[in-house]
Design an enzyme around this catalytic site. Structure first.
Site, short mmCIF file in Angstrom:
data_model
loop_
_atom_site.label_atom_id
_atom_site.label_comp_id
_atom_site.label_asym_id
_atom_site.label_seq_id
_atom_site.Cartn_x
_atom_site.Cartn_y
_atom_site.Cartn_z
N ASN A 233 -13.05 -3.42 2.38
CA ASN A 233 -14.00 -2.32 2.45
C ASN A 233 -14.90 -2.42 1.23
OD1 ASN A 233 -12.69 -1.24 4.75
ND2 ASN A 233 -11.21 -0.22 3.45
N HIS B 121 -10.34 -5.40 -3.29
CA HIS B 121 -9.01 -5.66 -2.77
C HIS B 121 -9.10 -5.84 -1.27
CE1 HIS B 121 -9.69 -1.31 -2.65
NE2 HIS B 121 -8.82 -1.25 -1.65
N ASP C 31 0.85 -1.18 0.00
CA ASP C 31 0.00 0.00 0.00
C ASP C 31 0.89 1.24 0.00
OD1 ASP C 31 -1.75 2.21 1.09
OD2 ASP C 31 -3.20 0.58 1.07
N ILE C 32 0.56 2.24 -0.81
CA ILE C 32 1.38 3.45 -0.87
C ILE C 32 1.14 4.38 0.31
CG2 ILE C 32 1.63 3.36 -3.38
CD1 ILE C 32 -0.45 5.67 -3.52
N GLY D 172 -15.38 3.09 3.35
CA GLY D 172 -14.01 3.53 3.13
C GLY D 172 -13.38 3.03 1.84
N GLN D 173 -14.14 2.35 0.98
CA GLN D 173 -13.56 1.90 -0.28
C GLN D 173 -13.33 3.11 -1.18
OE1 GLN D 173 -15.90 -0.97 -2.50
NE2 GLN D 173 -14.21 -1.38 -3.92
N HIS E 258 -7.03 -5.71 2.37
CA HIS E 258 -5.89 -5.12 3.05
C HIS E 258 -5.36 -6.15 4.05
CE1 HIS E 258 -6.84 -0.85 1.92
NE2 HIS E 258 -8.02 -1.41 1.72
#
Length: 118
Positions: A91, A104, A34-35, A97-98, A106
């Site tokens: 999410n 995907h 994750d960035i 919060g998507q 987390h």
């Protein structure tokens, strides 16, 4: 369901059009860092085919969520958080919060994760 969406960030990552740090890759999934990590380990488990959310995957592709969960565990093992514990979060929808509408998961670990979240 479309295999890709032209305006989807994760479809572009899967296609190699946008760079990402890939930590694991299979025929049907990729895992990337994750960035904007929210924990010392924060890896995104992404299917190669485009589905907007977890519900869409469940309706359209029996077995893909199972595979994503197995691959998430392999990421946790490789990252050294499987024994101490990790969280796998999907999410679904903007209210949850998507922000990227390509399903995907987390994979979060490496620190205490409070409950309830949010």
């Amino acid at each position: 369901m479309a295999r890709t969406a032209s305006d989807c960030l994760f479809c572009k990552i899967v296609a190699g059009e946008v760079p990402a740090e890939i930590v694991r890759s299979t025929e049907r999934t990729i895992a990337i860092r994750d960035i904007n990590p929210q924990a010392p380990t924060h890896v995104l488990m992404i299917p190669r085919d485009h589905y907007p959310d977890a519900g869409a995957v469940g309706r359209a592709d029996a077995g893909l969520m199972d595979e994503m969960a197995r691959e998430a565990h392999e990421v946790a093992v490789a990252e050294g958080v499987a024994d101490t514990g990790y969280r796998l979060v999907f999410n679904t929808g903007a209210g949850a919060g998507q922000t990227v509408f390509h399903v995907h998961g987390h994979v979060l670990g490496g620190r205490g994760l409070e409950w309830p979240p949010g």
